[in-house]
Scaffold this motif. Structure first.
Motif, PDB file in Angstrom:
ATOM      1  N   LEU A 115       8.294  -0.071  -1.115  1.00 41.42           N
ATOM      2  CA  LEU A 115       9.507  -0.603  -0.773  1.00 41.42           C
ATOM      3  C   LEU A 115       9.614  -1.519   0.406  1.00 41.42           C
ATOM      4  CD1 LEU A 115      12.549  -1.053  -1.615  1.00 41.42           C
ATOM      5  CD2 LEU A 115      12.861   1.323  -0.538  1.00 41.42           C
ATOM      6  N   TYR A 116       9.893  -2.954   0.208  1.00 40.43           N
ATOM      7  CA  TYR A 116       9.915  -3.620   1.455  1.00 40.43           C
ATOM      8  C   TYR A 116      11.397  -4.263   1.665  1.00 40.43           C
ATOM      9  CZ  TYR A 116       4.839  -3.342   1.420  1.00 40.43           C
ATOM     10  OH  TYR A 116       3.866  -2.868   1.647  1.00 40.43           O
ATOM     11  N   ASP A 132       7.719   3.334   2.183  1.00 40.34           N
ATOM     12  CA  ASP A 132       9.044   2.510   2.543  1.00 40.34           C
ATOM     13  C   ASP A 132       8.586   1.797   3.793  1.00 40.34           C
ATOM     14  OD1 ASP A 132      11.446   1.424   3.323  1.00 40.34           O
ATOM     15  OD2 ASP A 132      12.269   3.242   2.764  1.00 40.34           O
ATOM     16  N   GLN A 133       8.559   0.531   3.534  1.00 41.24           N
ATOM     17  CA  GLN A 133       7.944  -0.289   4.801  1.00 41.24           C
ATOM     18  C   GLN A 133       9.425  -1.084   5.193  1.00 41.24           C
ATOM     19  OE1 GLN A 133       4.280  -1.240   4.912  1.00 41.24           O
ATOM     20  NE2 GLN A 133       4.340  -2.608   6.672  1.00 41.24           N
ATOM     21  N   ARG A 134      10.521  -0.930   4.652  1.00 41.79           N
ATOM     22  CA  ARG A 134      11.732  -1.750   5.150  1.00 41.79           C
ATOM     23  C   ARG A 134      12.079  -1.863   6.784  1.00 41.79           C
ATOM     24  NH1 ARG A 134      16.053   0.939   1.536  1.00 41.79           N
ATOM     25  NH2 ARG A 134      14.826   2.863   2.310  1.00 41.79           N
ATOM     26  N   SER A 135      11.559  -0.875   7.382  1.00 41.22           N
ATOM     27  CA  SER A 135      11.706  -0.744   8.868  1.00 41.22           C
ATOM     28  C   SER A 135      10.661  -1.527   9.642  1.00 41.22           C
ATOM     29  CB  SER A 135      11.840   0.770   9.382  1.00 41.22           C
ATOM     30  OG  SER A 135      10.305   1.253   9.332  1.00 41.22           O
ATOM     31  N   GLY A 136       9.739  -1.954   8.815  1.00 38.59           N
ATOM     32  CA  GLY A 136       8.698  -2.777   9.479  1.00 38.59           C
ATOM     33  C   GLY A 136       7.334  -1.977   9.843  1.00 38.59           C
ATOM     34  N   LYS A 137       7.547  -0.511   9.723  1.00 40.10           N
ATOM     35  CA  LYS A 137       6.816   0.361   9.746  1.00 40.10           C
ATOM     36  C   LYS A 137       6.715   1.298   8.503  1.00 40.10           C
ATOM     37  CE  LYS A 137       5.620   4.196  13.128  1.00 40.10           C
ATOM     38  NZ  LYS A 137       6.308   4.982  14.258  1.00 40.10           N
ATOM     39  N   GLN A 138       5.379   1.359   8.212  1.00 41.17           N
ATOM     40  CA  GLN A 138       4.965   2.066   6.974  1.00 41.17           C
ATOM     41  C   GLN A 138       5.428   3.593   7.031  1.00 41.17           C
ATOM     42  OE1 GLN A 138       2.191   0.549   4.161  1.00 41.17           O
ATOM     43  NE2 GLN A 138       1.399   2.511   3.766  1.00 41.17           N
ATOM     44  N   VAL A 139       6.222   4.164   5.856  1.00 42.11           N
ATOM     45  CA  VAL A 139       6.425   5.568   5.824  1.00 42.11           C
ATOM     46  C   VAL A 139       6.134   6.075   4.670  1.00 42.11           C
ATOM     47  CG1 VAL A 139       8.281   7.410   6.293  1.00 42.11           C
ATOM     48  CG2 VAL A 139       8.323   5.060   7.676  1.00 42.11           C
ATOM     49  N   ALA A 140       5.427   7.073   4.538  1.00 42.71           N
ATOM     50  CA  ALA A 140       5.098   7.699   3.087  1.00 42.71           C
ATOM     51  C   ALA A 140       6.232   8.439   2.621  1.00 42.71           C
ATOM     52  CB  ALA A 140       3.934   8.562   3.165  1.00 42.71           C
TER      53      ALA A 140
END
Length: 144
Positions: A115-116, A132-140
């Protein structure tokens, strides 16, 4: 690699060929202009299901990538795009979160859904990956 069959096409010869009701070979071409295109029929089928579910256009931003192009765009070293089993897509008029949720239900305990902010990544690898990379940082994440 990924355990899913991949077909090889020529953009020049096969670009206009329909792979499903709404997708053509050329939509999966590498953005660097390379003629060779690797495409997983399972990926096409998954994207078609997303298209049919929402009844809205699905735009492929990035699908197959050559090694050089993948490096240029900052793709992961083992990016599923390099194997023809991944696509970054936008579903017209549907939020990336809603699209990711549906892709997640389609893929179940396998495949990748990322998710971007403005698009989602979908791939048909045999293992399961969600992020989830919406914050600019990839989170599993486990799901959406």
């Amino acid at each position: 690699m990924n355990g899913t069959a991949v077909k090889v096409y020529s953009k020049a010869k096969d670009g206009g060929k329909q792979l499903s009701a709404n997708f053509k070979v050329r939509e999966f071409a590498c953005q660097d202009g390379t003629d060779t295109i690797f495409v997983s029929p399972e990926l096409v089928s998954t994207l078609q299901k997303i298209r049919d579910h929402f009844g809205k256009a699905v735009t492929v931003n990035s699908a197959y990538r050559t090694e050089a192009h993948n490096k240029k765009v900052g793709g992961a070293a083992y990016s599923q795009h390099k194997y023809g089993v991944a696509a970054d897509v936008v579903v017209k008029g549907v939020s990336p979160l809603e699209a990711a949720r549906y892709a997640h239900t389609l893929l179940g305990s396998r495949g990748g859904v990322g998710l971007y902010k403005t698009f989602i990544h979908v791939d048909v690898r045999t293992a399961k990956a969600r992020w989830d990379q919406r914050s600019g940082k990839q989170v599993a994440v486990s799901g959406f």
